[in-house]
Structures are given as C-alpha cells and as structure tokens.
Design a protein around this motif. Structure first.
Motif, PDB file in Angstrom:
ATOM      1  N   GLN A   1       0.969  -1.181   0.092  1.00 46.54           N
ATOM      2  CA  GLN A   1      -0.018   0.078   0.131  1.00 46.54           C
ATOM      3  C   GLN A   1       0.789   1.391   0.111  1.00 46.54           C
ATOM      4  N   GLU A   2       2.104   1.235   0.808  1.00 43.01           N
ATOM      5  CA  GLU A   2       2.747   2.302   0.911  1.00 43.01           C
ATOM      6  C   GLU A   2       3.733   2.593  -0.519  1.00 43.01           C
ATOM      7  N   THR A   3       3.636   1.697  -1.270  1.00 43.22           N
ATOM      8  CA  THR A   3       4.362   2.061  -2.726  1.00 43.22           C
ATOM      9  C   THR A   3       3.894   2.630  -3.796  1.00 43.22           C
ATOM     10  N   PHE A   4       2.226   2.660  -3.372  1.00 42.92           N
ATOM     11  CA  PHE A   4       1.425   3.363  -4.584  1.00 42.92           C
ATOM     12  C   PHE A   4       1.712   4.942  -4.947  1.00 42.92           C
ATOM     13  N   ARG A   5       2.222   4.985  -6.038  1.00 40.23           N
ATOM     14  CA  ARG A   5       2.468   6.360  -6.516  1.00 40.23           C
ATOM     15  C   ARG A   5       1.368   7.273  -6.979  1.00 40.23           C
ATOM     16  N   GLY A   6       0.254   6.710  -6.992  1.00 36.13           N
ATOM     17  CA  GLY A   6      -0.882   7.642  -7.141  1.00 36.13           C
ATOM     18  C   GLY A   6      -1.536   8.142  -5.757  1.00 36.13           C
ATOM     19  N   ARG A   7      -2.823   8.404  -6.028  1.00 32.76           N
ATOM     20  CA  ARG A   7      -3.620   9.143  -4.708  1.00 32.76           C
ATOM     21  C   ARG A   7      -4.473   8.105  -4.121  1.00 32.76           C
ATOM     22  N   GLN A   8      -4.539   7.926  -2.768  1.00 33.97           N
ATOM     23  CA  GLN A   8      -5.380   7.165  -1.912  1.00 33.97           C
ATOM     24  C   GLN A   8      -6.397   8.129  -1.279  1.00 33.97           C
ATOM     25  N   LEU A   9      -7.634   7.990  -1.297  1.00 29.91           N
ATOM     26  CA  LEU A   9      -8.308   8.602  -0.349  1.00 29.91           C
ATOM     27  C   LEU A   9      -9.463   7.735  -0.058  1.00 29.91           C
ATOM     28  N   HIS A  10     -10.265   8.265   1.262  1.00 26.65           N
ATOM     29  CA  HIS A  10     -11.455   7.654   1.830  1.00 26.65           C
ATOM     30  C   HIS A  10     -12.427   8.259   1.528  1.00 26.65           C
ATOM     31  N   THR A  11     -13.822   7.671   1.643  1.00 27.54           N
ATOM     32  CA  THR A  11     -14.904   8.241   1.465  1.00 27.54           C
ATOM     33  C   THR A  11     -15.264   9.458   2.318  1.00 27.54           C
ATOM     34  N   SER A  12     -14.565   9.463   3.544  1.00 25.58           N
ATOM     35  CA  SER A  12     -14.475  10.538   4.374  1.00 25.58           C
ATOM     36  C   SER A  12     -13.890  11.980   3.758  1.00 25.58           C
ATOM     37  N   GLY A  13     -13.251  11.692   2.748  1.00 30.93           N
ATOM     38  CA  GLY A  13     -12.504  12.715   2.031  1.00 30.93           C
ATOM     39  C   GLY A  13     -12.833  13.066   0.625  1.00 30.93           C
ATOM     40  N   TYR A  14     -14.086  12.217   0.378  1.00 29.47           N
ATOM     41  CA  TYR A  14     -14.356  12.149  -1.080  1.00 29.47           C
ATOM     42  C   TYR A  14     -14.897  13.743  -1.445  1.00 29.47           C
ATOM     43  N   PRO A  15     -14.209  14.301  -2.796  1.00 34.68           N
ATOM     44  CA  PRO A  15     -14.725  15.836  -2.998  1.00 34.68           C
ATOM     45  C   PRO A  15     -15.696  15.910  -4.159  1.00 34.68           C
ATOM     46  N   GLY A  16     -16.109  14.813  -4.361  1.00 35.18           N
ATOM     47  CA  GLY A  16     -17.046  14.980  -5.806  1.00 35.18           C
ATOM     48  C   GLY A  16     -16.459  14.354  -6.925  1.00 35.18           C
ATOM     49  N   PRO A  17     -17.127  14.005  -8.263  1.00 37.36           N
ATOM     50  CA  PRO A  17     -16.420  13.430  -9.218  1.00 37.36           C
ATOM     51  C   PRO A  17     -15.726  14.153  -9.884  1.00 37.36           C
ATOM     52  N   GLU A  18     -15.661  15.494 -10.041  1.00 37.90           N
ATOM     53  CA  GLU A  18     -14.756  16.480 -10.799  1.00 37.90           C
ATOM     54  C   GLU A  18     -13.299  15.926 -10.557  1.00 37.90           C
ATOM     55  N   ALA A  19     -13.178  15.796  -9.209  1.00 39.02           N
ATOM     56  CA  ALA A  19     -11.610  15.765  -9.073  1.00 39.02           C
ATOM     57  C   ALA A  19     -10.764  14.507  -9.804  1.00 39.02           C
ATOM     58  N   PHE A  20     -11.730  13.468 -10.279  1.00 34.57           N
ATOM     59  CA  PHE A  20     -11.369  12.129 -10.938  1.00 34.57           C
ATOM     60  C   PHE A  20     -11.434  12.193 -12.451  1.00 34.57           C
ATOM     61  N   ALA A  21     -11.708  13.438 -13.062  1.00 33.95           N
ATOM     62  CA  ALA A  21     -11.775  13.609 -14.399  1.00 33.95           C
ATOM     63  C   ALA A  21     -10.668  13.040 -15.236  1.00 33.95           C
ATOM     64  N   GLY A  22     -10.713  12.221 -16.087  1.00 38.97           N
ATOM     65  CA  GLY A  22      -9.432  11.656 -17.031  1.00 38.97           C
ATOM     66  C   GLY A  22      -8.805  10.667 -16.186  1.00 38.97           C
TER      67      GLY A  22
END
Length: 354
Positions: free
Chosen positions: A143-164
């Motif tokens: 888990q600690e090696t993942f180079r992308g972003r990890q977040l939880h429902t508690s910090g979900y900002p809405g769908p726009e943040a995941f465009a593309g």
C-alpha cells in the motif's frame, strides 16, 4: 451536570430534545458537547454531489419536521440548516467546537468528562458520537508503494476531481456504488472491487424487513462484538440508476485484489489493473475511544448494551450505536436513553434522601 451528551448529530439532538421535554434545563442540568464547527452532525461533511434527493432516508428529528427541502441542493446544506434551526427552536445551547478527550470515573459516583473547555462531573452520560471520525482504512501489502492518490469516502470531494483518471473504487456499500457511478461519467476508466459479492435487493423494504435487519445488528451488540451498520445487512436497493450502471458494465465487480503495486493493484492469478487513484469506500467504525478509561469493551471488541445502556456501567448510554445507527433508530434511542436515565436519577435522589 446531571447528564452530559456527547455529539450533536441526529442521536444527540434527539436525546437533548427528550431531556428538555423531561424538564431538564440546558447548561444547568445537562449540556450537549459537539466537536464539529457548526450544526449538522456528520451530514455537514458530505460531498457536494450527494444532494438531498439522493439521500436514502432522513427521518425527522422529534418535534419538528423537515419540509419543503429542495432535492437538488447538497444534503450537507439542507440537513445542516435543518439541524441549526432545530437547535435554536428548542434552545438546546450546543457547545461547539468542543473536543472530548476522555471519560473517567470520578468521585461520589460521578463520571468525569474531560474536554477542551474543561472537565464536567456528571451523573449520567449519553454518548452520541457516531462513526464519521473513524474512517476504516484496510491494510494491504504494498500500500505504501502506490505512486498515485489514495483517499477515503470521508475525504471524497465529488466526481470532478477524478476527471480523466483511472480509478479503483473499493467497497460494496451504498457510498461505494454512488461514488463509482458518479466517477464513471468523467474518469478515463473505473474498476470496482469488493470483498464480498454485492447483494442487490429487489422489491419494497418495509417495516418487517427493517426490523429483521436491525435484529441482526442488535445480536452482535448483545454479544459484545463491534457493531455492523444496518445498511450492511440490508443489501443495495435496486433502482433505475443501479440497473443502468449494471447494464453498462460500470457495476461489474472484481474480487478483492491481493496486493497494491506502485502503479495499481494485482491479484495472485496474474491479473493487474493500473490506476491513478484508489478510493476506499470501506466504511467507518464507532468513535468511542474516549470511553476507553471506563473499560466498557467486551473481549469481542465491542460494548455490550441492553437497549441503549452499557451493560458494564448503567450510567453510560450509547445512542446511534449499532442497531440505532440510523435516523429513525437514533430518534428512538434518544428517547429510550432519557427514559432510563430519569429512572436512574430518581433512584439516586431517593437514596440520597433516606
């Protein structure tokens, strides 16, 4: 104080209403402590795309209906405003923001509630802290090696943040499916991963089904096990949006991966999925660590309750915990806790005058 209420969500406000109706005065006989910055309980932190019309069920607080709400407005705004009006209407005088750090045994049979605004000595405690402050993050190899972003429902900002983005959504509950269906409309690719095969519920969900679901959660609490949410035992309701997402392949589920890699996730059978984001829609746990000094937990890890009363300490009531962790359940639990506490206070008063 006679009673300290911790938390001003649905359960805490319901309890405060019934304390007020029983003749207890805020700031003289009882106090409501809330660590959130404003009224609204956990609802105030919900993502903007969760509009009021998408909320599965919002049962009115006792004594005041929520009417005329715009279904297109964010639920955080609608319910936040409703709770704020409710607090002012019934003059509940909620103290915020106040952090409760610990509850300990005091002198003379009182409990000491240690907070950021001082220590309260109380004859009884209503704990209504919910789960929002304890998001559950599973741990997986790599888990600690993942180079992308990890977040939880508690910090979900809405769908726009995941465009593309290439997004993996982990979790088979209502939040996971809602996130997934929103994100799929803007993401480059989505993958849905769950630990168990999701159960979709056909047909109406009436009072009998609700009682059966609550009974399953209640049984765990009676055994002293950590409670499951009511939603976890009801399954996912099939509506038009869910049917469409299943038909289009958005809700094609994969079993849980075995490890996380720097670029995504992998299974032991050799399958891999690359991703830019892993969204953990993996639920929450009861926020009750401040009760640790009272040693209420059973060997199974949960607090055993009868009704709302902690079996190990009759002065402590948990509302919005386990079977009462729903809006209608929280209302009933708030009323039941106050009824029980009034008996306790009357008994103690009678004993002191003998």
């Amino acid at each position: 104080m006679d009673v300290v209420v911790i938390g001003a969500g649905q359960a805490g406000l319901s309890a405060a209403f019934h304390l007020r109706r029983a003749g207890l005065e805020p700031d003289r006989d009882f106090v409501v402590l809330d660590h959130s910055p404003r009224a609204g309980g956990a609802w105030q932190f919900r993502w903007p795309s969760l509009t009021y019309g998408k909320v599965h069920g919002m049962y009115a607080l006792p004594g005041m209906e929520l009417t005329g709400a715009d279904p297109t407005r964010p639920s955080s705004e609608v319910i936040g405003a409703y709770f704020d009006t409710y607090e002012r209407t019934f003059d509940l005088r909620v103290h915020r923001p106040v952090d409760v750090t610990a509850v300990r045994e005091g002198d003379g049979g009182r409990l000491l509630v240690e907070t950021s605004e001082g220590v309260y000595a109380t004859r009884a405690l209503i704990n209504a802290t919910g789960t929002w402050d304890r998001p559950f993050w599973p741990r997986y190899q790599g888990q600690e090696t993942f180079r992308g972003r990890q977040l939880h429902t508690s910090g979900y900002p809405g769908p726009e943040a995941f465009a593309g983005k290439r997004v993996i959504v982990v979790g088979g509950g209502a939040s996971g499916t809602q996130h997934l269906m929103e994100i799929a409309e803007v993401a480059a690719a989505t993958t849905w991963v769950t630990r168990r095969e999701p159960v979709f519920r056909e047909g109406p969900f009436g009072e009998a089904e609700g009682r059966a679901a609550v009974a399953l959660v209640e049984e765990r609490v009676r055994l002293g096990l950590p409670p499951q949410s009511v939603v976890s035992v009801t399954g996912l309701p099939l509506n038009d949006a869910i049917r469409e997402a299943r038909a289009s392949g958005v809700l094609d589920r994969l079993p849980m991966f075995d490890r996380i890699t720097p670029t995504g996730v992998a299974w032991d059978d050799g399958r891999t999925v690359d991703a830019d984001v892993i969204l953990w829609a993996t639920g929450f746990r009861a926020a009750i660590d401040h009760l640790t000094p009272l040693r209420l937990r059973e060997p199974g890890g949960g607090i055993r309750v009868e009704g709302t009363r902690a079996v190990r300490d009759e002065r402590v009531h948990l509302v919005g915990y386990g079977p009462s962790a729903s809006t209608i359940g929280a209302n009933r639990a708030g009323r039941a806790a106050v009824t029980d506490i009034r008996r306790l206070l009357a008994r103690e008063t009678a004993a002191a005058t003998v």
